[in-house]
Design an enzyme around this catalytic site. Structure first.
Site, short mmCIF file in Angstrom:
data_model
loop_
_atom_site.label_atom_id
_atom_site.label_comp_id
_atom_site.label_asym_id
_atom_site.label_seq_id
_atom_site.Cartn_x
_atom_site.Cartn_y
_atom_site.Cartn_z
N PRO A 2 0.82 -1.20 0.00
CA PRO A 2 0.00 0.00 0.00
C PRO A 2 0.86 1.26 0.00
CG PRO A 2 -0.44 -1.42 1.90
CD PRO A 2 0.84 -1.85 1.30
N GLU A 3 0.37 2.26 -0.69
CA GLU A 3 1.03 3.56 -0.70
C GLU A 3 0.22 4.51 0.19
OE1 GLU A 3 2.09 4.66 -4.76
OE2 GLU A 3 1.89 2.58 -5.37
N HIS A 118 -1.38 -16.39 7.52
CA HIS A 118 -0.36 -15.33 7.62
C HIS A 118 -0.76 -14.21 8.57
CE1 HIS A 118 1.51 -17.38 4.27
NE2 HIS A 118 0.40 -17.24 3.57
N ARG A 137 3.82 -11.94 2.42
CA ARG A 137 5.19 -11.88 1.90
C ARG A 137 6.20 -11.46 2.97
NH1 ARG A 137 5.26 -9.03 -3.86
NH2 ARG A 137 7.41 -9.69 -3.76
#
Length: 305
Positions: A2-3, A118, A137
């Site tokens: 995300p930005e 996760h 990730r």
DNA sequence: CCTTAATCCTGGAAGC
DNA sequence: TGCTTCCAGGATTAAG
């Protein structure tokens, strides 16, 4: 992943759901994604006991406010203790109601992927409500601190001004002292915090500046245009709840809608909305870059336009 | 200085 | 359908 607009959307949706609540318990499924800023902030703090690390993750504390700088968040208690959260590429914070199927926070036993996979850290807020930090990730992480000053000294103070508040003067100063491609400079969080690959490409298209233009050649006037366009694009993206390309969702599980307004990102080969010519794709600073060679003024760097 | 590539990982999509 | 390959929103590090 995300930005700035996605992180701000997470900040708002999360704050609305956790403000003032007490953390009843913390689950640490993967202690290696949790770092302690007062121990250098680098490697996992192996010496601290699990109980101590859970305290650092705000067990027993009340949520005061949630702040953001660039792409990072911080959950703060009223007395300044807190946790800094960097979502990295695939990280997310999600508020879930436990007791529902698949919401027990344990990796699922079937072969079907589940949103419960996760989940590295979970904050139990009582009343059947939990906040999950998921990060398949594992490029993201959590950094605990005792005082807000530690956060600024070791992390946020090293970043450039936030993309929503940077001034033309600050941006111009940052750009003028680097001999890199404009796109590479704008991606540098030490120069301006919050832009990533999507919003830099959108910003450069909106300002008709070529991504390979030499950053130091950007004028004060152009810096002003960049700042205005940056605020406008980031602001509109926040209004739309961010861009969902694949799996980004806010703290309420809601996808964003700004991806339908992208002018260049992900549109390589498709016609430019301005001139109709196909948008070109190159790689700059290791990132896929989409731009209109006709509308965006020619490069002043490394040969090709 | 600046650039590239490799690295940390998983998983979705595209290709065969 | 099934297997392989490639690619991805980030950021740091080493190598050239």
């Amino acid at each position: 992943m995300p930005e700035l607009p996605e992180v701000e959307t997470v900040r708002r949706t999360l704050e609305a759901r956790v403000l003032g609540r007490r953390v009843a318990a913390v689950r640490m499924a993967r202690p290696d994604v949790v770092y302690e800023l007062d121990e250098g902030g680098r490697g996992p703090a192996r010496r601290a006991t699990t109980a101590k690390r859970k305290q650092a993750l705000l067990e027993g504390q009340r949520v005061g406010r949630i702040t953001r700088h660039g792409k990072q968040l911080a959950i703060l208690t009223p007395d300044g203790q807190g946790v800094c959260i960097h979502l990295g590429m695939s990280g997310s914070l999600c508020v879930v109601e436990t007791g529902k199927p698949g919401n027990d926070g344990k990796p699922n036993q079937t072969s079907q992927p589940s949103k419960a996979d996760h989940v590295h850290v979970a904050w139990d807020l009582g009343g059947g409500r939990e906040v999950w930090f998921r990060d398949p990730r594992r490029f993201g992480g959590l950094w605990t601190f005792n005082q807000e000053a530690q956060l600024h000294e070791t992390r946020w103070g090293r970043l450039g001004p936030d993309g929503l508040v940077i001034t033309p003067k600050q941006l111009h100063a940052g750009l003028s002292r680097t001999q890199r491609a404009l796109k590479a400079a704008l991606l540098d969080q030490h120069l301006v915090a919050g832009l990533g690959n999507i919003y830099v490409d959108e910003l450069l298209y909106a300002t008709k500046l070529h991504p390979r233009k030499l950053a130091s050649e950007i004028t004060k006037v152009e810096s002003g245009r960049l700042v205005r366009a940056m605020r406008r694009i980031l602001g509109r993206a926040i209004e739309a709840g961010g861009s969902t390309l694949r799996d980004y969702v806010d703290a309420a599980g809601q996808a964003g809608g700004f991806q339908t307004q992208h002018r260049v990102y992900g549109r390589g080969g498709e016609p430019c909305r301005g001139c109709g010519k196909p948008l070109g794709t190159t790689v700059i600073a290791g990132r896929t870059t989409t731009a209109c060679e006709g509308c965006q003024l020619g490069a002043t760097l490394t040969g090709e336009r």
